[in-house]
Design a protein around this motif. Structure first.
Motif, PDB file in Angstrom:
ATOM      1  N   SER A   1      40.650  38.588  41.967  1.00  0.00           N
ATOM      2  CA  SER A   1      40.349  38.368  40.557  1.00  0.00           C
ATOM      3  C   SER A   1      38.944  38.875  40.274  1.00  0.00           C
ATOM      4  O   SER A   1      38.005  38.584  41.023  1.00  0.00           O
TER       5      SER A   1
ATOM      6  N   SER B   1      43.397  41.417  39.443  1.00  0.00           N
ATOM      7  CA  SER B   1      43.871  40.618  38.314  1.00  0.00           C
ATOM      8  C   SER B   1      42.671  40.183  37.492  1.00  0.00           C
ATOM      9  O   SER B   1      41.539  40.129  37.987  1.00  0.00           O
ATOM     10  N   TYR B   2      42.928  39.859  36.219  1.00  0.00           N
ATOM     11  CA  TYR B   2      41.861  39.484  35.288  1.00  0.00           C
ATOM     12  C   TYR B   2      42.083  38.058  34.802  1.00  0.00           C
ATOM     13  O   TYR B   2      43.192  37.685  34.423  1.00  0.00           O
TER      14      TYR B   2
ATOM     15  N   SER C   1      39.935  31.810  37.372  1.00  0.00           N
ATOM     16  CA  SER C   1      39.868  32.547  38.636  1.00  0.00           C
ATOM     17  C   SER C   1      39.578  31.607  39.797  1.00  0.00           C
ATOM     18  O   SER C   1      40.161  31.735  40.884  1.00  0.00           O
TER      19      SER C   1
ATOM     20  N   VAL D   1      45.134  34.091  44.504  1.00  0.00           N
ATOM     21  CA  VAL D   1      44.330  35.274  44.823  1.00  0.00           C
ATOM     22  C   VAL D   1      43.610  35.005  46.134  1.00  0.00           C
ATOM     23  O   VAL D   1      43.431  33.843  46.553  1.00  0.00           O
TER      24      VAL D   1
ATOM     25  N   PHE E   1      37.622  35.989  44.674  1.00  0.00           N
ATOM     26  CA  PHE E   1      37.171  36.017  43.290  1.00  0.00           C
ATOM     27  C   PHE E   1      35.799  36.673  43.289  1.00  0.00           C
ATOM     28  O   PHE E   1      34.853  36.141  43.887  1.00  0.00           O
TER      29      PHE E   1
END
Length: 322
Positions: free
Chosen positions: A142, A168-169, A175, A184, A187
């Protein structure tokens, strides 16, 4: 300029008895574009808004946004009065290269005051075997919200380093939750220190923070002239025992050139002459000092800000006068 009234603005904060009388050409409400919850912009901008409300007899509200890329356009178009921006996205917008508004040269924005530096760094679960940026290859990462400084620059940094990650956002708080939930593997972010989302993760989970190896550091500095070398001091987070190499961008508060000169003057003066109060909002404001004005090399300062700097003996170069 258009004004956006938010619930925070309508709720208001009682104006202190020492607040300035409001000149006729000042708006009654001001909006500050910040960023996602869990990041420094959200805390810094919201706290500054409350402080300015107390001091200037204007209802100032902080608004959650996607971050600097969006903030600079919101100020350019007059939808927000003040925006918090990093100079990288601001320069791209100034030259018509904004990802949000490509081809639109944002020539109506003006600098008010320097805020602090934004270092790039990452956090991951200790069990992940990730210790550097290169270790993100093949991982789910992220990079913060789309439109923010990290969401804009981290994909570019990873590409420069030859790191093929699944990106990814999401906002900082989201996050952090995704990392804890295993959605994820890491980060990576960019924000003033300490970043609230990182501090919370350090308190709640078995995590480590990481920066750049010497080789990565050299590559990034060479590829991105808009960043400078930065060291994240040991103990910035409870899980960080040693200094970590990073790169950073300066952040500035900006306004539209049509903001009344007296208002820009009072905003700049109020923030820069009350550093202890600003540091109560966030520790990163330790760098919100007039002496740091010269970290901006391209964006003209608002005439009201220029007037304040000259009053305290700072001569703004002609090409940086708005």
């Amino acid at each position: 300029m258009k004004k956006i009234a938010t619930g925070l603005a309508l709720a208001g904060i009682l104006v202190s008895g020492t607040a300035l009388a409001q000149p006729d050409d000042w708006p009654r409400d001001l909006t500050v574009g910040t960023a996602s919850q869990g990041g420094v912009y959200f805390v810094y901008g919201g706290g500054m808004a409350s402080f300015l409300t107390d001091e200037l007899d204007v209802n100032v509200s902080g608004e959650v946004t996607g971050g600097p890329v969006q903030n600079v356009t919101l100020v350019q178009t007059g939808e927000h009065d003040i925006g918090l921006v990093t100079l990288g996205p601001a320069f791209e917008a100034w030259t018509g290269q904004s990802e949000l508004a490509p081809g639109l040269e944002h020539k109506d924005i003006r600098a008010l005051f320097p805020m602090y530096e934004t270092p790039f760094h990452g956090i991951t679960l200790r069990s992940s075997d990730i210790n550097s940026v290169s270790d993100l290859d093949g991982r789910r990462v992220s990079v913060g919200p789309a439109g923010g400084t990290p969401g804009t620059y981290w994909p570019r940094i990873l590409e420069t380093l030859g790191v093929d990650a699944t990106i990814s956002y999401a906002g900082a708080a989201d996050s952090a939750s995704q990392l804890q939930d295993g959605l994820v593997d890491a980060f990576v972010f960019a924000a003033g220190l300490p970043t609230a989302a990182f501090s919370q993760l350090a308190a709640e989970a078995d995590v480590i923070t990481f920066g750049f190896t010497p080789e990565e550091h050299e590559q990034v500095l060479e590829a991105f002239p808009e960043v400078s070398a930065f060291t994240i001091p040991a103990d910035t987070y409870s899980v960080q025992e040693e200094d970590q190499a990073s790169v950073a961008m300066w952040n500035y508060a900006i306004a539209h050139q049509d903001m009344p000169e007296s208002l820009a003057y009072e905003i700049t003066k109020t923030v820069l002459e009350n550093n202890e109060r600003m540091m109560q909002i966030h520790a990163a404001a330790a760098a919100t000092l007039a002496e740091n004005w010269d970290n901006n090399s391209f964006l003209p300062f608002h005439p009201g800000a220029v007037r304040y700097y000259e009053e305290i003996g700072i001569e703004i170069p002609e090409d940086l006068r708005g």
